[in-house]
Design an enzyme around this catalytic site. Structure first.
Site, PDB file in Angstrom:
ATOM      1  N   THR A  16      -7.797  10.345  -4.883  1.00  0.00           N
ATOM      2  CA  THR A  16      -7.425   9.473  -6.000  1.00  0.00           C
ATOM      3  C   THR A  16      -8.372   8.304  -6.201  1.00  0.00           C
ATOM      4  OG1 THR A  16      -5.132  10.037  -5.544  1.00  0.00           O
ATOM      5  CG2 THR A  16      -5.492   8.093  -6.885  1.00  0.00           C
ATOM      6  N   SER A  61      -7.754  16.166  -0.843  1.00  0.00           N
ATOM      7  CA  SER A  61      -7.753  16.268   0.621  1.00  0.00           C
ATOM      8  C   SER A  61      -6.813  17.349   1.140  1.00  0.00           C
ATOM      9  CB  SER A  61      -7.455  14.921   1.266  1.00  0.00           C
ATOM     10  OG  SER A  61      -6.094  14.625   1.258  1.00  0.00           O
ATOM     11  N   ASP A  93      -3.657  12.225   1.594  1.00  0.00           N
ATOM     12  CA  ASP A  93      -2.754  13.246   2.136  1.00  0.00           C
ATOM     13  C   ASP A  93      -3.143  13.721   3.537  1.00  0.00           C
ATOM     14  OD1 ASP A  93      -1.294  13.014  -0.150  1.00  0.00           O
ATOM     15  OD2 ASP A  93      -2.001  14.868  -1.076  1.00  0.00           O
TER      16      ASP A  93
HETATM   17  N1  ASP Z   1      -3.724  14.460  -3.312  1.00  0.00           N
HETATM   18  C1  ASP Z   1      -4.612  13.341  -3.123  1.00  0.00           C
HETATM   19  C2  ASP Z   1      -5.487  13.653  -1.925  1.00  0.00           C
HETATM   20  O1  ASP Z   1      -5.063  13.525  -0.808  1.00  0.00           O
HETATM   21  C3  ASP Z   1      -3.856  12.089  -2.940  1.00  0.00           C
HETATM   22  C4  ASP Z   1      -4.718  10.880  -2.673  1.00  0.00           C
HETATM   23  O2  ASP Z   1      -5.883  10.842  -2.939  1.00  0.00           O
HETATM   24  O3  ASP Z   1      -4.201   9.909  -2.168  1.00  0.00           O
HETATM   25  O4  ASP Z   1      -6.613  14.037  -2.101  1.00  0.00           O
END
Ligand code: ASP
Length: 357
Positions: A16, A61, A93
């Site tokens: 993110t 991630s 994550d």
């Molecule tokens: N789904 C995202 C990731 O882990 C969430 C984040 O970036 O915090 O890549």
């Protein structure tokens, strides 16, 4: 020294923090890291340079895996002498898994490797990404008498710096997304950054960095719950090719006392599987000598993960299996704290060794 020769390397893997909303579609798309300084002119205020390297394509991630940990390790190995420290931008994550993996991979680490990310994209008005990024860079570049202040693999998030392999993601909602329940915070950022020097590991000898890149993913996680059936337990303990099973138990390492359960576990150990007991509780850890339920596991040949987090336990198992130490070698290495990931039962003290076995 010229600014660039003394720079921090910012590695963007994805997540993110590096995303921006496309005004036309509303979808999140990665920012162009080559123009980071234009987006965040405040970065010019550092008296050392910041160089960037972005994964192409960036990954969520959830797609992190041992091959990408090895890629990250190779980048740090290649650039180690050129930079004063490293910041790894990473999705939240699986950040704790990557931090744990890197802590085992980077033997003799003497420079900061700070992972951070954010809950909101960096272009959002209320983003936590700017503060996380700027302070992570400051910590990665922080020196005193020519020595880095935090020569460890850490997670920095929402004003707190943690030993990376002690963290877990606790919130998908709040800015303070991480916690280190079994090891003190290494630094707190307020008006000033105050470092908890007594809990930061400083290598006593200067040795060359060695990067171990081999992981063996043949690990099964068996989370127990009241009512779990023999068929479920039996299936997971007999996954073809598995070399180790992480048993996620109740409280201080307790599991059902039903004879079939103990027999299934003992049979798995007899077949040569390493069975590691990790608690479902985030705070505290496994003490199999405490209750009859735990003692039975001990007798069956189950090994204690102490107060390790699940992510540290999984990555440590993959790391040790990757070394091909055999059953006995793996079990012995599991009892040791390789990178401060576990409080040793005899002495609740600092590890003596940081890095791989
Ligand atoms: N789904 C995202 C990731 O882990 C969430 C984040 O970036 O915090 O890549």
């Amino acid at each position: 020294m010229a600014k660039e020769q003394n720079a921090v390397l910012l590695i963007y893997t994805g997540g993110t923090i590096g995303m921006m909303e496309d005004p036309a579609t509303g979808a999140l798309a990665p920012i162009d890291f080559a123009h980071l300084h234009d987006m965040l002119p405040v970065l010019e205020q550092f008296d050392y340079g910041i160089q960037t390297l972005a994964f192409e394509p960036p990954i969520d991630s959830s797609d992190m895996n041992p091959a990408i940990w090895a890629k990250l390790g190779s980048i740090i190995e290649r650039e180690y002498d050129r930079f004063r420290g490293f910041v790894v931008l990473h999705g939240t994550d699986t950040m704790s898994y990557t931090a744990s993996a890197l802590s085992f991979m980077l033997q003799n680490l003497g420079k900061p490797v700070i992972l951070t990310g954010s809950q909101l994209p960096i272009d959002k008005l209320r983003t936590d990404g700017k503060e996380n990024l700027v302070t992570a860079i400051e910590i990665a570049g922080a020196h005193k008498n020519g020595q880095p202040l935090v020569p460890e693999v850490c997670v920095y998030f929402e004003n707190e710096l943690y030993r990376g392999n002690r963290t877990y993601k606790r919130s998908a909602l709040h800015f303070n997304a991480f916690e280190s329940p079994n090891y003190p915070v290494l630094a707190r950022a307020g008006i000033e950054i105050s470092y908890n020097y007594a809990y930061i590991h400083y290598p006593t000898t200067r040795k060359a960095l060695v990067v171990h890149k081999r992981f063996c993913p043949d690990v099964v996680v068996l989370k127990i719950y009241p009512g779990i059936t023999r068929a479920t337990v039996g299936t997971l303990l007999n996954v073809p090719g598995a070399k180790a099973v992480l048993l996620e138990t109740f409280g201080s390492g307790n599991a059902p006392t039903e004879p079939w359960f103990v027999e299934e576990v003992a049979a798995a150990v007899r077949r040569g599987l390493v069975v590691l007991n990790v608690s479902q509780c985030n705070e505290g850890g496994v003490d199999m000598g405490k209750y009859q339920t735990g003692i039975q596991l001990l007798k069956a040949g189950v090994v204690s993960a102490g107060d390790m987090t699940l992510s540290a336990a999984v990555t440590k198992l993959m790391f040790l299996l990757g070394k091909g130490l055999g059953y006995q070698g793996t079990v012995e290495a599991l009892a040791d704290s390789m990178a401060g990931e576990m409080t040793l039962p005899q002495a609740r003290e600092m590890p003596t060794r940081l890095g791989g076995a």
